[in-house]
Design a protein around this motif. Sequence first.
Motif: not given
Lengths: 446, 57
Positions: A4, A6, A246
Amino acid sequence: MGQKQEKYDAVVLGSGIGGLCSAALLANKGYKTLVVEKLPIIGGRCSTLKYKGFKIPTGVVAVPMSGVLRSIFDDVGANFDVSPITVPPKYLIDKRIIDEPSDGQPLSILSRFCSDEKEVSMLKRGIEKAGTWNAPSNETTLLDFLHQYTGNKNIISYFNNKCDIFFTVGAHEVSAREYFLSHTGSLKDFQPIGFANQGSISLMKALKKAIEAKQGRVLTQCRAKKILVRNGIAEGVVVEGKNGETTILATAVISNTGPKKTVALAGKEHFDRGYLKQVRNMMPSLQMWVTTISDRPLFDVPFLFTLKTRRLLTFLSASLISTGLAPEGKYVHYSISGPATQTGPWNLKNEVNLHIQDLKDNLPDFNKYGEILHVGCYWGELPTYSNTPIAGFNNIPQKTPVENLYNVGDGVAKEGGFSCGSPGCALTARIVVEDIENRFKPGQLF
Amino acid sequence: MLTVNEETCVGCGWCQTFCPQDALHAWGYLEIDYEKCDECLVCIEFCPTDSLSMTNS
């Protein structure tokens, strides 16, 4: 397997004062900001533990009512729920209680410790010169400085106490330069001071609220695993939370974990040998906190400074100011001690026992009505200060050799920036955020 | 069995305040009362120095 991912303008590792002040200032300026905290609670050494209905500080107990910390709260619209202490402190020396003179003159208390007015006058002149003309060398201890003017044991015990409380080292170890620069710098903000009404964690919660009001995020139980560096530039961090790992890409990475952990997270191959040596030479300090509870106040003013004791430095009757720290009808008191020397070694059990013995010997009501609730030691991996201002110590800059990777917190306090305590940490946040504002605008990665 | 790493534990006593069983006691070092500890793992989550862990014994 794809991880993931971000994107943020800034990612902050750790939710201590330096971390949350940085994040709140950045979010307030429109930077997309994320804070990750490995523990379930925020605040680090500016937090509050609840135990049997009482509140126990993890470090910060009193904060200045004005100055850099307060200005950050005002800038970001965070609630500064602090009650000022308006009652002057008292001093206990040789079983006698001495009141702070109410004439408003700095150091007028010295005349109560020493009857030789000429000696006191010379010392005051020396201190004034060090403050206004030129601070002594960083290699000189405050004790060496004082000995130029006085050998009076009471006066020296007064400075020893002040140094041990504010700098965590006695006059025989503290850098005279840091002592004087702090007095003309952020330490002057320490008048007046106050207690957070619901414990220091309420201040950290107010900053968190301000961050979230500007679309920033504060994640607890989210641990930084690695700081990503490419070609000498920080690019983000890998974090591990409840839902796995992440990758956080960010233009700026701000670490509130202390310079040593920052280096470990990024990998020491990204730092030059000189910087690594400075970080290696950082010396963490030890202080002990004892929380005592009772059905009545154990002393009549919030701040009692205890001089010439074995270990005890101060006894804070916090309930006299903030009633929210104890259940109704009960009182909570915090006492602080430090070892004879910060260079150690120490026997911690003995150190705690010396603290308790001092309480018994100096506070009659402690023996009659007090009950020890909790003992907390802060050193080593969780130090009181991570870069103790012992004579000869190095100030480590907030900027690291890795571009866009900053440290905040007491480990990178500015010279004279009051390495210890909340103002020194808040100041590092101010410095770092100003630098980021000068270097890039929000949204650079998007 | 709950185990403390004495090399890294500083005796901050945070765990004592979070333990639902009142099984932990800090006095410069950490004492664990194994009669009371029910291995709920709460103390491990809250330990700021990652000094607590469960080991097989």
